[in-house]
Design a protein around this motif. Structure first.
Motif, PDB file in Angstrom:
ATOM      1  N   THR A 176      50.542  32.104  39.233  1.00  0.00           N
ATOM      2  CA  THR A 176      49.666  33.216  39.321  1.00  0.00           C
ATOM      3  C   THR A 176      48.293  33.112  40.412  1.00  0.00           C
ATOM      4  O   THR A 176      48.060  34.233  41.185  1.00  0.00           O
ATOM      5  CB  THR A 176      48.971  33.519  37.847  1.00  0.00           C
ATOM      6  OG1 THR A 176      49.818  33.245  36.950  1.00  0.00           O
ATOM      7  CG2 THR A 176      48.050  34.669  37.626  1.00  0.00           C
ATOM      8  N   PRO A 185      47.574  36.573  45.553  1.00  0.00           N
ATOM      9  CA  PRO A 185      46.155  37.132  45.851  1.00  0.00           C
ATOM     10  C   PRO A 185      46.261  38.315  44.657  1.00  0.00           C
ATOM     11  O   PRO A 185      45.364  38.498  44.108  1.00  0.00           O
ATOM     12  CB  PRO A 185      46.240  37.460  47.273  1.00  0.00           C
ATOM     13  CG  PRO A 185      47.189  36.763  47.942  1.00  0.00           C
ATOM     14  CD  PRO A 185      48.177  36.255  47.010  1.00  0.00           C
ATOM     15  N   GLN A 186      47.278  38.999  44.586  1.00  0.00           N
ATOM     16  CA  GLN A 186      47.130  40.196  43.841  1.00  0.00           C
ATOM     17  C   GLN A 186      46.963  39.831  42.445  1.00  0.00           C
ATOM     18  O   GLN A 186      46.328  40.287  41.655  1.00  0.00           O
ATOM     19  CB  GLN A 186      48.419  41.049  43.971  1.00  0.00           C
ATOM     20  CG  GLN A 186      48.210  42.120  45.008  1.00  0.00           C
ATOM     21  CD  GLN A 186      49.622  43.007  45.236  1.00  0.00           C
ATOM     22  OE1 GLN A 186      50.391  42.922  44.362  1.00  0.00           O
ATOM     23  NE2 GLN A 186      49.227  44.128  45.974  1.00  0.00           N
ATOM     24  N   LYS A 187      47.904  38.957  42.052  1.00  0.00           N
ATOM     25  CA  LYS A 187      47.932  38.485  40.538  1.00  0.00           C
ATOM     26  C   LYS A 187      46.604  37.544  40.184  1.00  0.00           C
ATOM     27  O   LYS A 187      46.055  37.776  39.104  1.00  0.00           O
ATOM     28  CB  LYS A 187      49.093  37.402  40.313  1.00  0.00           C
ATOM     29  CG  LYS A 187      50.431  38.152  40.405  1.00  0.00           C
ATOM     30  CD  LYS A 187      51.663  37.036  39.899  1.00  0.00           C
ATOM     31  CE  LYS A 187      53.086  37.581  40.063  1.00  0.00           C
ATOM     32  NZ  LYS A 187      53.956  36.631  39.950  1.00  0.00           N
ATOM     33  N   ARG A 188      46.074  37.026  41.292  1.00  0.00           N
ATOM     34  CA  ARG A 188      44.926  36.113  41.010  1.00  0.00           C
ATOM     35  C   ARG A 188      43.747  37.347  40.741  1.00  0.00           C
ATOM     36  O   ARG A 188      42.854  37.137  39.744  1.00  0.00           O
ATOM     37  CB  ARG A 188      44.465  35.491  42.145  1.00  0.00           C
ATOM     38  CG  ARG A 188      43.339  34.567  41.887  1.00  0.00           C
ATOM     39  CD  ARG A 188      43.233  33.522  43.060  1.00  0.00           C
ATOM     40  NE  ARG A 188      41.776  33.010  42.815  1.00  0.00           N
ATOM     41  CZ  ARG A 188      41.470  31.798  43.875  1.00  0.00           C
ATOM     42  NH1 ARG A 188      42.174  31.741  44.932  1.00  0.00           N
ATOM     43  NH2 ARG A 188      40.398  31.170  43.592  1.00  0.00           N
ATOM     44  N   ALA A 189      43.868  38.203  41.789  1.00  0.00           N
ATOM     45  CA  ALA A 189      42.749  39.424  41.442  1.00  0.00           C
ATOM     46  C   ALA A 189      42.709  39.924  40.015  1.00  0.00           C
ATOM     47  O   ALA A 189      41.769  40.286  39.336  1.00  0.00           O
ATOM     48  CB  ALA A 189      42.666  40.408  42.367  1.00  0.00           C
ATOM     49  N   ALA A 190      44.058  40.204  39.579  1.00  0.00           N
ATOM     50  CA  ALA A 190      44.295  40.857  38.544  1.00  0.00           C
ATOM     51  C   ALA A 190      43.876  39.753  37.204  1.00  0.00           C
ATOM     52  O   ALA A 190      43.083  40.387  36.058  1.00  0.00           O
ATOM     53  CB  ALA A 190      45.800  41.176  38.030  1.00  0.00           C
ATOM     54  N   TYR A 191      44.241  38.504  37.342  1.00  0.00           N
ATOM     55  CA  TYR A 191      43.612  37.506  36.268  1.00  0.00           C
ATOM     56  C   TYR A 191      42.128  37.367  36.244  1.00  0.00           C
ATOM     57  O   TYR A 191      41.413  37.349  35.208  1.00  0.00           O
ATOM     58  CB  TYR A 191      44.452  36.298  36.627  1.00  0.00           C
ATOM     59  CG  TYR A 191      43.773  35.174  35.760  1.00  0.00           C
ATOM     60  CD1 TYR A 191      44.530  35.010  34.418  1.00  0.00           C
ATOM     61  CD2 TYR A 191      42.952  34.244  36.163  1.00  0.00           C
ATOM     62  CE1 TYR A 191      43.825  34.095  33.476  1.00  0.00           C
ATOM     63  CE2 TYR A 191      42.621  33.230  35.171  1.00  0.00           C
ATOM     64  CZ  TYR A 191      43.312  33.139  33.787  1.00  0.00           C
ATOM     65  OH  TYR A 191      42.815  32.243  33.148  1.00  0.00           O
ATOM     66  N   ASP A 192      41.559  37.313  37.417  1.00  0.00           N
ATOM     67  CA  ASP A 192      40.171  37.368  37.434  1.00  0.00           C
ATOM     68  C   ASP A 192      39.395  38.325  36.759  1.00  0.00           C
ATOM     69  O   ASP A 192      38.403  38.072  35.973  1.00  0.00           O
ATOM     70  CB  ASP A 192      39.492  37.225  39.108  1.00  0.00           C
ATOM     71  CG  ASP A 192      39.986  35.999  39.703  1.00  0.00           C
ATOM     72  OD1 ASP A 192      40.310  34.917  38.971  1.00  0.00           O
ATOM     73  OD2 ASP A 192      39.849  35.976  40.942  1.00  0.00           O
ATOM     74  N   ARG A 193      40.075  39.632  36.866  1.00  0.00           N
ATOM     75  CA  ARG A 193      39.393  40.800  36.169  1.00  0.00           C
ATOM     76  C   ARG A 193      39.542  40.996  34.850  1.00  0.00           C
ATOM     77  O   ARG A 193      38.896  41.029  33.795  1.00  0.00           O
ATOM     78  CB  ARG A 193      39.884  42.117  36.836  1.00  0.00           C
ATOM     79  CG  ARG A 193      39.116  42.580  38.197  1.00  0.00           C
ATOM     80  CD  ARG A 193      39.616  43.989  38.467  1.00  0.00           C
ATOM     81  NE  ARG A 193      38.818  44.805  37.660  1.00  0.00           N
ATOM     82  CZ  ARG A 193      39.177  46.174  37.570  1.00  0.00           C
ATOM     83  NH1 ARG A 193      39.988  46.578  38.767  1.00  0.00           N
ATOM     84  NH2 ARG A 193      38.649  47.171  36.907  1.00  0.00           N
ATOM     85  N   LYS A 206      36.585  28.317  40.300  1.00  0.00           N
ATOM     86  CA  LYS A 206      37.011  29.574  40.464  1.00  0.00           C
ATOM     87  C   LYS A 206      37.135  30.266  41.872  1.00  0.00           C
ATOM     88  O   LYS A 206      37.868  30.956  42.261  1.00  0.00           O
ATOM     89  CB  LYS A 206      35.822  30.712  39.817  1.00  0.00           C
ATOM     90  CG  LYS A 206      35.755  30.565  38.302  1.00  0.00           C
ATOM     91  CD  LYS A 206      36.419  31.811  37.603  1.00  0.00           C
ATOM     92  CE  LYS A 206      36.142  31.491  36.046  1.00  0.00           C
ATOM     93  NZ  LYS A 206      37.438  31.483  35.047  1.00  0.00           N
ATOM     94  N   ASP A 250      40.261  27.652  47.287  1.00  0.00           N
ATOM     95  CA  ASP A 250      40.988  28.301  48.177  1.00  0.00           C
ATOM     96  C   ASP A 250      42.599  27.750  48.155  1.00  0.00           C
ATOM     97  O   ASP A 250      42.796  26.893  47.312  1.00  0.00           O
ATOM     98  CB  ASP A 250      40.578  28.105  49.596  1.00  0.00           C
ATOM     99  CG  ASP A 250      40.618  26.669  50.152  1.00  0.00           C
ATOM    100  OD1 ASP A 250      41.201  25.860  49.551  1.00  0.00           O
ATOM    101  OD2 ASP A 250      40.039  26.291  51.205  1.00  0.00           O
TER     102      ASP A 250
END
Ligand SMILES: [Zn+2]
Ligand SMILES: [Zn+2]
Length: 376
Positions: A55, A59-67, A13, A16
């Motif tokens: 995805t 960084p934005q898509k990744r943050a959304a996916y993480d959430r 998770k 980098d």
């Protein structure tokens, strides 16, 4: 059930950018369709890898996916797919990013210089009444379409594009530089592998022409502000016979004079006079179904009191259900009193008891107790 993006790429998770890229590269090479011809599993895997990387590298898509997990990209609108998923444009782009040079322009060679047309965006504003009833909208889209004269080939009818002599049709040329041989895009045909000797007179060899098209778009009842409707293949035509892009309708709702919307429910603020609030009364409200509904308010109605009119809200999208309409009372304090009115209100004040306004009476006596408790 979709596989976890991190598992798909075989990274942790906390991976980098560098780790992601190298994991993607390795897997994409392994499962590339060119290396696994006819292997549907490999192709599926290859797509998954691409989607996961697309995805996570953002960084934005990744943050959304993480959430939110995959759900982050699934509620974007109707017609499925959309920008977030592993769909059309985005995936091809990263593919080019990473493989552009490495694979020697193989994609272009295979497709003979065909290019997918661009996606188009069309902004449409509709009224709340239209969202309530649904409608079929006619829109005019200036867009390029496949040239009918040459069927998109770009070559004058009766002629054919010829194989490029410089690169023998590969779209790439090699140049020796010391021990290395460097491959680059063919300067003669710009990577297409073909040359059009006699361009089609209608499209000047582009294979597409610009036209205004009329399309009818179905707006379903109950549609929400910000909804995106995708019309597959209605975007810009591809170049030289490539597939068309998609057309996205971005819907926004005009603010309404009387109603505020929250999902399927509507809210309407109704100002009433102080005397109506005190004595009780009734009024009519117009509702979106084209009827009027009588609202009775009891005597002693307080400010901000809500009355629910069941089923008088918006239709629920694609369901046989209706939201409610909430009437919110706003009591208007009288202003600009004349002498007579002032006298009457002063008289009213004199004959009033604590029972008439229990809240304010109670409030001030409790406040007094509180103050005395502090100063003891
Ligand atoms: Zn043409
Ligand atoms: Zn060439």
């Amino acid at each position: 059930m979709k596989a976890d993006y991190y598992e798909t790429l075989g990274v942790g998770k906390g991976a980098d950018e560098k780790e992601l890229k190298s994991a993607f590269r390795k897997l994409a090479m392994q499962f590339h369709p060119d290396k696994n011809p006819g292997d549907a599993n490999a192709e599926h895997k290859f797509k998954e890898i691409g989607e996961a990387y697309e995805t996570l590298k953002d960084p934005q898509k990744r943050a959304a996916y993480d959430r939110f997990g995959h759900a982050a990209f699934e509620n974007g609108g109707m017609g499925g797919g959309g920008f977030g998923g592993g769909g059309s444009g985005g995936f091809a782009d990263i593919f080019e990013d990473i493989f552009g040079e490495m694979m020697g322009g193989g994609r272009q060679r295979r497709s003979g210089g065909r290019e997918r047309g661009a996606d188009l965006r069309y902004n449409m504003e509709i009224t709340l009444e239209e969202a309530y009833a649904g409608k079929t909208a006619q829109i005019h889209v200036p867009t390029s379409i496949t040239c009918d004269e040459c069927s998109g080939s770009g070559a004058k009818p009766g002629t054919q594009p010829v194989t490029c002599g410089t690169c023998s049709g590969s779209g790439r040329v090699r140049a020796a530089q010391g021990f290395f041989s460097i491959e680059r895009t063919c300067p003669t045909c710009h990577g297409r592998g073909q040359i059009i000797k006699d361009p089609c007179p209608k499209c000047s060899g582009q294979g597409r022409i610009t036209e205004e098209r009329s399309l009818s778009v179905n707006i379903p009842a109950g549609i929400e502000d910000g909804t995106r409707i995708r019309l597959t293949g209605e975007g810009e035509a591809g170049l030289r016979g490539g597939p068309s892009g998609d057309l996205y309708i971005f819907l926004s709702l005009k603010p309404h004079e009387f109603f505020q919307r929250d999902g399927a429910d509507l809210y309407c603020k109704v100002p009433i006079s102080m005397t109506t609030a005190a004595l009780g009364g009734q009024f009519e409200v117009a509702t979106l179904d084209g009827t009027q509904t009588r609202v009775k308010i009891p005597d002693g109605t307080q400010n901000a009191k809500q009355f629910r009119l069941k089923g008088k809200g918006m239709p629920v999208l694609r369901q046989p259900a209706m939201g409610d309409l909430y009437i919110q009372i706003a009591i208007e304090t009288p202003q600009n009193l004349n002498k007579k009115q002032r006298e009457l209100l002063e008289e009213f004040e004199r004959v009033s008891s604590q029972d008439n306004s229990p809240q304010s009476t109670g409030f001030f006596s409790r406040m007094k107790d509180f103050f005395e408790g502090l100063s003891e």
